[in-house]
Design an enzyme around this catalytic site. Structure first.
Site, PDB file in Angstrom:
ATOM      1  N   ASP A  17       2.300  22.341 -37.989  1.00  0.00           N
ATOM      2  CA  ASP A  17       3.596  23.046 -38.116  1.00  0.00           C
ATOM      3  C   ASP A  17       4.392  22.584 -39.289  1.00  0.00           C
ATOM      4  O   ASP A  17       5.136  23.491 -40.050  1.00  0.00           O
ATOM      5  CB  ASP A  17       4.290  23.004 -36.907  1.00  0.00           C
ATOM      6  CG  ASP A  17       5.443  24.390 -36.783  1.00  0.00           C
ATOM      7  OD1 ASP A  17       5.170  25.274 -37.305  1.00  0.00           O
ATOM      8  OD2 ASP A  17       6.401  24.286 -36.070  1.00  0.00           O
ATOM      9  N   HIS A 208      10.861  23.202 -28.149  1.00  0.00           N
ATOM     10  CA  HIS A 208      10.314  23.440 -29.499  1.00  0.00           C
ATOM     11  C   HIS A 208      11.465  23.715 -30.405  1.00  0.00           C
ATOM     12  O   HIS A 208      11.938  24.848 -30.705  1.00  0.00           O
ATOM     13  CB  HIS A 208       9.165  24.170 -29.747  1.00  0.00           C
ATOM     14  CG  HIS A 208       8.467  24.026 -31.152  1.00  0.00           C
ATOM     15  ND1 HIS A 208       7.199  23.593 -31.567  1.00  0.00           N
ATOM     16  CD2 HIS A 208       9.371  24.727 -32.378  1.00  0.00           C
ATOM     17  CE1 HIS A 208       7.310  23.754 -32.802  1.00  0.00           C
ATOM     18  NE2 HIS A 208       8.301  24.496 -33.413  1.00  0.00           N
ATOM     19  N   HIS A 210      14.058  23.957 -33.565  1.00  0.00           N
ATOM     20  CA  HIS A 210      14.065  23.768 -35.130  1.00  0.00           C
ATOM     21  C   HIS A 210      15.597  23.442 -35.161  1.00  0.00           C
ATOM     22  O   HIS A 210      16.600  23.671 -34.606  1.00  0.00           O
ATOM     23  CB  HIS A 210      13.820  24.978 -35.770  1.00  0.00           C
ATOM     24  CG  HIS A 210      12.223  25.230 -36.036  1.00  0.00           C
ATOM     25  ND1 HIS A 210      11.622  25.578 -37.133  1.00  0.00           N
ATOM     26  CD2 HIS A 210      11.283  25.030 -35.180  1.00  0.00           C
ATOM     27  CE1 HIS A 210      10.491  25.619 -37.046  1.00  0.00           C
ATOM     28  NE2 HIS A 210      10.175  25.418 -35.860  1.00  0.00           N
ATOM     29  N   CYS A 241      12.143  26.209 -42.806  1.00  0.00           N
ATOM     30  CA  CYS A 241      12.006  27.556 -41.906  1.00  0.00           C
ATOM     31  C   CYS A 241      11.933  28.619 -42.665  1.00  0.00           C
ATOM     32  O   CYS A 241      12.892  28.855 -43.791  1.00  0.00           O
ATOM     33  CB  CYS A 241      13.501  27.476 -41.135  1.00  0.00           C
ATOM     34  SG  CYS A 241      13.579  29.010 -40.144  1.00  0.00           S
TER      35      CYS A 241
END
Length: 303
Positions: A17, A208, A210, A241
């Site tokens: 990721d 998870h 961000h 992102c």
């Protein structure tokens, strides 16, 4: 504080990721070195590869080479993202211990990203889930945009519960609840996690987060308070992102470890080795790492 979990599993997602959004190609050799460093640091689970079409994610084109080249640490699970049966077959051949499927809690996101409804996207994973069971591979489901969507804004709690239930019915061993665009705040995080836990066992739910709005650590703490004990993070804060220009992506593993160490929560991961791994990959990418803890400790040792 007594109610917080005593042990937390960190799923290190930097090699997959974290690196998948990098514009410049990162060689298989560098990726192998990164995974090996992370293995030595003691992670129980490393997301190492993604078997998606190289046309869509060119950075992951070397996944088979990476999986063939890494030094497997006993007790570490090496995961791979598998969007379809072709991806599953590649992951199986590469020796992945866990395959990861993904769906969105937002209809708008699902249509924009993969041109189908949530229900259709989950149905596509049925053969992958079946194959994972037949081959004895662990199956993980990831629910994106569970806390907010770049297209529709708010995502109803019922929508999160619905997707979690669908992934449970596919036979997922673990389900990630993802703040894909990093918009959540602690109270909302707790509401979403508690909703997910009504559809799936809390001890198999992971967070998870961000860090787009700087809330990831606060959201992790809020999740700990309601009993979540699995979290995803990315060494050196790798991963931009794609929906918020210039924004940071995954929460940095070093920062999460520092928080958990301070709370007396066991992870089995060596913080200094992660800091060193973060310094290694940041040097390869030609920029400073995004981890505040990593940068502070590197500056301290340099001084």
């Amino acid at each position: 504080m007594n109610n917080l979990p005593q042990h937390v599993k960190i799923v290190e997602v930097g090699p997959r990721d974290g690196l998948q959004n990098e514009k410049e190609a990162v060689s298989a050799r560098v990726k192998i070195e990164l995974v090996d460093r992370l293995s030595r640091a003691g992670f129980m689970n490393i997301e190492a590869a993604s078997f998606v079409s190289p046309k869509w994610v060119p950075q992951m084109a070397t996944s088979a080479e990476v999986m063939a080249g890494i030094e497997r640490r006993p007790g570490t699970l090496y995961s791979a993202l598998t969007p379809n049966m072709q991806g599953f077959e590649a992951a199986l051949a590469a020796g992945a211990g866990e395959v990861v499927i993904f769906g969105s809690a937002s209809e708008a996101f699902s249509h924009k990203n993969i041109n189908c409804s949530i229900a259709e996207s989950i149905a596509r994973f049925e053969p992958v889930a079946r194959a994972a069971r037949e081959h004895g591979l662990r199956l993980r489901g990831s629910v994106s945009c569970a806390f907010g969507c770049p297209y529709q804004g708010e995502v109803p709690l019922e929508a999160v519960a619905d997707v979690v239930g669908r992934m449970r019915d596919l036979g997922c061993d673990e389900i990630d609840i993802a703040d894909t665009i990093g918009v959540s705040t602690p109270r909302k995080t707790q509401a979403v996690m508690q909703t997910a836990a009504r559809a799936f066992a809390l001890e198999r739910i992971s967070g998870h987060f961000h860090d787009t709005y700087g809330q990831a650590l606060a959201n992790i703490y809020a999740s700990l308070e309601v009993g979540v004990a699995i979290f995803h993070s990315s060494v050196a804060g790798l991963g931009g992102c794609p929906y918020a220009r210039g924004a940071t992506g995954n929460v940095a593993t070093e920062d999460v470890l520092y928080l958990l160490d301070g709370l007396g929560i066991q992870t089995g991961v060596d913080l200094q080795q992660v800091v060193d791994a973060g310094a290694f990959i940041s040097a390869q990418l030609g920029r400073k790492g995004a981890s505040r803890v990593g940068n502070a400790l590197l500056a301290k040792h340099a001084g």
